[in-house]
Design an enzyme around this catalytic site. Structure first.
Site, PDB file in Angstrom:
ATOM      1  N   ASP A 157      70.821  18.549   8.713  1.00 42.51           N
ATOM      2  CA  ASP A 157      71.495  18.455   7.425  1.00 42.51           C
ATOM      3  C   ASP A 157      70.758  17.592   6.411  1.00 42.51           C
ATOM      4  O   ASP A 157      70.498  18.019   5.283  1.00 42.51           O
ATOM      5  CB  ASP A 157      72.936  17.960   7.612  1.00 42.51           C
ATOM      6  CG  ASP A 157      73.042  16.745   8.529  1.00 42.51           C
ATOM      7  OD1 ASP A 157      71.994  16.165   8.885  1.00 42.51           O
ATOM      8  OD2 ASP A 157      74.183  16.376   8.885  1.00 42.51           O
ATOM      9  N   ASP A 189      72.061  11.317  21.035  1.00 46.00           N
ATOM     10  CA  ASP A 189      72.026  12.775  21.118  1.00 46.00           C
ATOM     11  C   ASP A 189      70.640  13.234  21.518  1.00 46.00           C
ATOM     12  O   ASP A 189      69.633  12.634  21.120  1.00 46.00           O
ATOM     13  CB  ASP A 189      72.405  13.409  19.778  1.00 46.00           C
ATOM     14  CG  ASP A 189      73.842  13.083  19.370  1.00 46.00           C
ATOM     15  OD1 ASP A 189      74.631  12.746  20.264  1.00 46.00           O
ATOM     16  OD2 ASP A 189      74.147  13.165  18.167  1.00 46.00           O
ATOM     17  N   ASP A 197      76.130   6.296  19.853  1.00 46.55           N
ATOM     18  CA  ASP A 197      75.829   7.221  20.952  1.00 46.55           C
ATOM     19  C   ASP A 197      74.425   7.784  20.750  1.00 46.55           C
ATOM     20  O   ASP A 197      73.795   7.575  19.713  1.00 46.55           O
ATOM     21  CB  ASP A 197      76.868   8.359  21.021  1.00 46.55           C
ATOM     22  CG  ASP A 197      77.147   8.964  19.652  1.00 46.55           C
ATOM     23  OD1 ASP A 197      76.183   9.198  18.899  1.00 46.55           O
ATOM     24  OD2 ASP A 197      78.326   9.203  19.333  1.00 46.55           O
TER      25      ASP A 197
END
Length: 453
Positions: A154, A74, A72
């Site tokens: 992260d 983002d 996907d």
């Protein structure tokens, strides 16, 4: 491919100012705008045309650089969730702890996030973050700039931003260098970042298994020190993370890494206890289950979480069943009681929904019914909705050496046989005898006495 990326990264001879990204222009990286879905392009174009900053971000950029097709796409933007929601007709805001917007473009759903700022920053009129006493982020809706957002990512390999309109990549955390070295490195202080959100430890393991990367030394050491913080994560969220860990084609590698870092016992404590008692068979069984799941997923075959979770918890069920079988309990009762206790304990750590826990228990119970094939029982069993899963589970048990081979082969032939052959196969079978329980003499008591049925 990775060496080529490293050469792109080193082309810029000028020093990079603090907070400024390494910019890799079009032609100096392997990404092509043709690889971007039309939905992702439209979302970025609409945001930019309305005066906002917008980029493709994170894993999709990393995967494209590695020559992989992203699952996907983002988008990150300086538009707030409310502004994004107003801009797109088919959009909705989800989440409280971390607000994002899902924008639907045809069949595609694009996840749009607003740039996050540092928790120490003050932003008037913006939601402030909230933490637990242990430092866990309970709410994280402080918005800022793209530079601040990159620092809040992260891992370094995920602090990569791509602009499809000019085909440029922006690297804010030396992520390209870590990709070239096949390293997963936490941005900032690893212990502090894990305390903010312990699920980041599971994400590190998941990416290491998926990409074949190593977890950087400091990032890995902190996992061993802080893994216990996963106990503070809501069980429902941990269940979602378990599906991400084990249902994406890399279950075996993930399982081994989870055990290496001491995280598996935090997710499935009863199974880890069983492994400590019988590491030979149980480990063989679990690894075979993971291997089979990976093969099915990579072959685009259907896999239900109920089957894999049933396999993971099966060693715990077998161990707990021993306690009930030591008395006068029937095998069916012993299995049902053991299954109930194991599922209850598992749900305290990872909240397994009933739509998975009930089929899982049915698969287990079929293991007692599959040996009973005489007469019409075999044909009736094949009509059971869980028969195929129970049959596959039986084959798994045989492959791992839990039971003697033969029963699985019989069922394989029975399914392929015509009606006449099936009648011949069942007519000469001896019906397994149920274990009769010796009745104990009743004791006189004010309370009724009796055996469990």
């Amino acid at each position: 491919m990775l060496k080529k990326i490293a050469s792109y990264f080193r082309k810029d001879p000028l020093p990079i100012l603090p907070g400024e990204p390494h910019t890799i222009p079009s032609g100096d990286h392997p990404i092509s705008p043709r690889q971007i879905t039309s939905g992702a392009k439209k979302v970025v174009e609409q945001l930019v045309s309305d005066g906002y900053e917008a980029y493709l971000v994170g894993g999709c950029v990393r995967d494209l650089l590695l020559g992989m097709q992203p699952n996907d796409f983002d988008v990150a933007t300086d538009a707030t969730p409310e502004e994004v929601n107003r801009l797109f007709r088919r959009a909705r805001i989800i989440g409280r702890r971390f607000q994002i917007v899902h924008v639907r473009m045809g069949k595609e759903v694009i996840e749009v996030t607003t740039f996050r700022a540092s928790h120490t920053a003050e932003h008037k009129g913006r939601d402030q973050s909230r933490r637990s006493s242990k430092g866990l982020l309970l709410r994280d809706n402080i918005f800022g700039s793209v530079t601040e957002d990159a620092c809040r990512r992260d891992f370094t390999m995920n602090a990569l931003y791509y602009h499809p309109q000019d085909n440029s990549v922006f690297d804010y955390a030396d992520g390209l260098s870590d990709i070239q070295q096949r390293l997963i490195r936490v941005i900032g202080n690893a212990e502090e970042r894990y305390r903010e959100d312990p699920v980041r430890m599971l994400r590190a393991v998941r990416f290491a298994a998926k990409l074949g990367f190593r977890i950087e030394e400091n990032s890995a050491r902190a996992i061993g020190k802080l893994g216990h913080l996963l106990a503070d994560i809501p069980p429902a969220r941990l269940f979602d993370e378990v599906l991400k860990l084990l249902m994406h084609g890399h279950a075996l590698a993930t399982f081994r890494l989870l055990r290496e870092f001491g995280l598996f016992k935090l997710l499935f404590p009863a199974t880890e206890e069983a492994l400590s008692k019988d590491p030979g068979y149980y480990l063989e069984f679990l690894e075979q289950a993971m291997t089979n799941t990976d093969k099915r997923i990579r072959a685009d075959k259907r896999v239900t979480p109920a089957f894999l979770l049933g396999a993971i918890l099966w060693p715990a069920v077998l161990e707990r069943r021993k306690a009930f079988e030591s008395g006068n309990s029937s095998p069916v009762y012993a299995l049902q009681q053991a299954a109930g206790e194991v599922v209850h304990r598992a749900c305290q750590r990872i909240s397994i929904p009933r739509r998975f826990s009930m089929p899982m228990r049915e698969i287990w119970e079929l293991q007692l019914r599959l040996p009973r094939r005489a007469g019409t029982q075999a044909s009736r069993l094949m009509e059971n909705n869980r028969f195929r899963a129970g049959y596959d589970f039986l084959l798994l048990r045989e492959d791992a050496g839990e039971i003697e081979p033969g029963l699985g082969e019989w069922w394989t032939r029975f399914q392929e046989a015509n009606e006449h052959t099936q009648e011949e196969m069942t007519s000469n079978l001896d019906q397994p005898k149920s274990r009769r329980r010796r009745r104990r003499p009743r004791k006189r008591s004010s309370a009724p006495q009796g055996d469990h049925d």
